[in-house]
Motif scaffolding. Structure first.
Motif, PDB file in Angstrom:
ATOM      1  N   ASP A 145       0.823  -1.216   0.000  1.00 23.68           N
ATOM      2  CA  ASP A 145       0.000   0.000   0.000  1.00 23.68           C
ATOM      3  C   ASP A 145       0.857   1.266   0.000  1.00 23.68           C
ATOM      4  OD1 ASP A 145      -2.304  -1.520  -0.034  1.00 23.68           O
ATOM      5  OD2 ASP A 145      -2.565  -1.470   2.144  1.00 23.68           O
ATOM      6  N   LYS A 150       2.068   1.688  -3.531  1.00 21.91           N
ATOM      7  CA  LYS A 150       0.962   2.162  -4.387  1.00 21.91           C
ATOM      8  C   LYS A 150       0.732   3.658  -4.169  1.00 21.91           C
ATOM      9  CE  LYS A 150      -1.866  -1.968  -4.918  1.00 21.91           C
ATOM     10  NZ  LYS A 150      -3.129  -2.638  -4.541  1.00 21.91           N
ATOM     11  N   GLY A 171       3.023   6.297  -5.965  1.00 21.40           N
ATOM     12  CA  GLY A 171       2.677   6.646  -7.340  1.00 21.40           C
ATOM     13  C   GLY A 171       3.745   6.413  -8.388  1.00 21.40           C
ATOM     14  N   ASN A 172       4.980   6.076  -8.002  1.00 19.97           N
ATOM     15  CA  ASN A 172       6.021   5.870  -9.018  1.00 19.97           C
ATOM     16  C   ASN A 172       6.550   4.431  -9.015  1.00 19.97           C
ATOM     17  OD1 ASN A 172       7.258   6.267  -6.527  1.00 19.97           O
ATOM     18  ND2 ASN A 172       9.055   7.261  -7.393  1.00 19.97           N
ATOM     19  N   PHE A 173       5.723   3.512  -8.486  1.00 19.58           N
ATOM     20  CA  PHE A 173       6.092   2.086  -8.454  1.00 19.58           C
ATOM     21  C   PHE A 173       5.023   1.230  -9.130  1.00 19.58           C
ATOM     22  CE2 PHE A 173       8.012   3.875  -4.507  1.00 19.58           C
ATOM     23  CZ  PHE A 173       9.339   3.678  -4.832  1.00 19.58           C
ATOM     24  N   ASN A 174       4.352   1.758 -10.150  1.00 20.27           N
ATOM     25  CA  ASN A 174       3.261   1.031 -10.804  1.00 20.27           C
ATOM     26  C   ASN A 174       3.727  -0.276 -11.432  1.00 20.27           C
ATOM     27  OD1 ASN A 174       1.322   3.034 -10.140  1.00 20.27           O
ATOM     28  ND2 ASN A 174       2.119   4.294 -11.793  1.00 20.27           N
ATOM     29  N   THR A 175       4.875  -0.273 -12.098  1.00 15.81           N
ATOM     30  CA  THR A 175       5.386  -1.489 -12.722  1.00 15.81           C
ATOM     31  C   THR A 175       5.777  -2.507 -11.653  1.00 15.81           C
ATOM     32  OG1 THR A 175       6.212  -0.146 -14.560  1.00 15.81           O
ATOM     33  CG2 THR A 175       7.022  -2.414 -14.419  1.00 15.81           C
ATOM     34  N   ILE A 226       4.426  -2.809  -8.669  1.00 16.78           N
ATOM     35  CA  ILE A 226       3.176  -3.352  -8.132  1.00 16.78           C
ATOM     36  C   ILE A 226       2.593  -4.378  -9.099  1.00 16.78           C
ATOM     37  CG2 ILE A 226       0.799  -2.800  -7.450  1.00 16.78           C
ATOM     38  CD1 ILE A 226       2.972  -1.929  -5.422  1.00 16.78           C
ATOM     39  N   THR A 227       2.600  -4.071 -10.396  1.00 12.44           N
ATOM     40  CA  THR A 227       2.120  -5.020 -11.409  1.00 12.44           C
ATOM     41  C   THR A 227       2.934  -6.306 -11.350  1.00 12.44           C
ATOM     42  OG1 THR A 227       1.373  -3.241 -12.867  1.00 12.44           O
ATOM     43  CG2 THR A 227       1.817  -5.373 -13.904  1.00 12.44           C
ATOM     44  N   GLN A 240       2.102  -8.363  -8.234  1.00  8.95           N
ATOM     45  CA  GLN A 240       0.821  -9.047  -8.435  1.00  8.95           C
ATOM     46  C   GLN A 240       0.998 -10.249  -9.357  1.00  8.95           C
ATOM     47  OE1 GLN A 240      -1.337  -5.584  -9.835  1.00  8.95           O
ATOM     48  NE2 GLN A 240      -2.156  -5.140  -7.792  1.00  8.95           N
ATOM     49  N   THR A 249      11.899   2.102  -9.359  1.00 10.18           N
ATOM     50  CA  THR A 249      10.821   2.978  -9.823  1.00 10.18           C
ATOM     51  C   THR A 249      10.351   2.536 -11.207  1.00 10.18           C
ATOM     52  OG1 THR A 249      12.386   4.455 -10.877  1.00 10.18           O
ATOM     53  CG2 THR A 249      11.764   4.973  -8.595  1.00 10.18           C
ATOM     54  N   ASP A 250       9.282   3.156 -11.685  1.00 15.34           N
ATOM     55  CA  ASP A 250       8.818   2.904 -13.047  1.00 15.34           C
ATOM     56  C   ASP A 250       9.924   3.235 -14.051  1.00 15.34           C
ATOM     57  OD1 ASP A 250       6.333   2.059 -12.121  1.00 15.34           O
ATOM     58  OD2 ASP A 250       5.457   4.067 -12.280  1.00 15.34           O
TER      59      ASP A 250
END
Length: 151
Positions: free
Chosen positions: A24, A27, A30-34, A36-37, A40, A60-61
């Motif tokens: 969380d 998430k 905001g700069n760890f989207n990849t 987090i993907t 998952q 980071t992304d």
């Protein structure tokens, strides 16, 4: 009576505050989207939401963008290889920046990564640590500028 009524909403707000675990917290940044993907896709969400504590060297992304798209796409589809790469970024325990010492550090993946501090700049393998000590309820995140790979 008025003072008690004013305090009740505050008490409920404090009591209902959700704990921010590693996932969380990442998430929300905001700069760890990849990342987090990938977490998952590897089935590691429950682990990183677990009690820990963990130290995560989080790319980071922009760090993931350094990997050629075809290679990254293949990695995201290979759950075992992806889990190996991601757990290489995790060290047991919550290690704050002030407690980091140069040397080899055992990862959750099982092998060791090299922590060094050339010219006072902390590195993990060949990745630069660009931000430290992002606290989560079950550990800490240190931001790195590259994805590191186990041997």
């Amino acid at each position: 009576m008025k003072k008690i009524l004013l305090a009740l909403p505050l008490a409920f707000a404090i009591g209902s505050t959700q704990a921010a675990d590693i996932v969380d917290t990442a998430k929300a940044a905001g700069n760890f989207n990849t990342l987090i993907t990938a977490v998952q896709a590897a089935g590691l969400v429950d682990t990183l939401k677990g009690p820990g504590p963990f130290t995560v060297f989080a790319p980071t992304d922009a760090a993931f963008a350094k990997i050629p798209k075809a290679k990254l796409d293949a990695l995201l589809k290979d759950k075992a290889a992806l889990a190996k790469v991601l757990t290489y970024h995790v060290v047991p325990g919550a290690v704050m920046a002030a407690d980091v010492k140069p040397g080899m550090v055992r990862t959750v993946e099982g092998s060791s990564l090299k922590v060094s501090a050339p010219a006072g700049k902390v590195m993990v393998d060949k990745a630069n640590v660009v931000k430290t000590d992002i606290a989560a309820d079950n550990g800490v995140i240190h931001v790195i500028d590259s994805v590191i790979m186990p041997n």
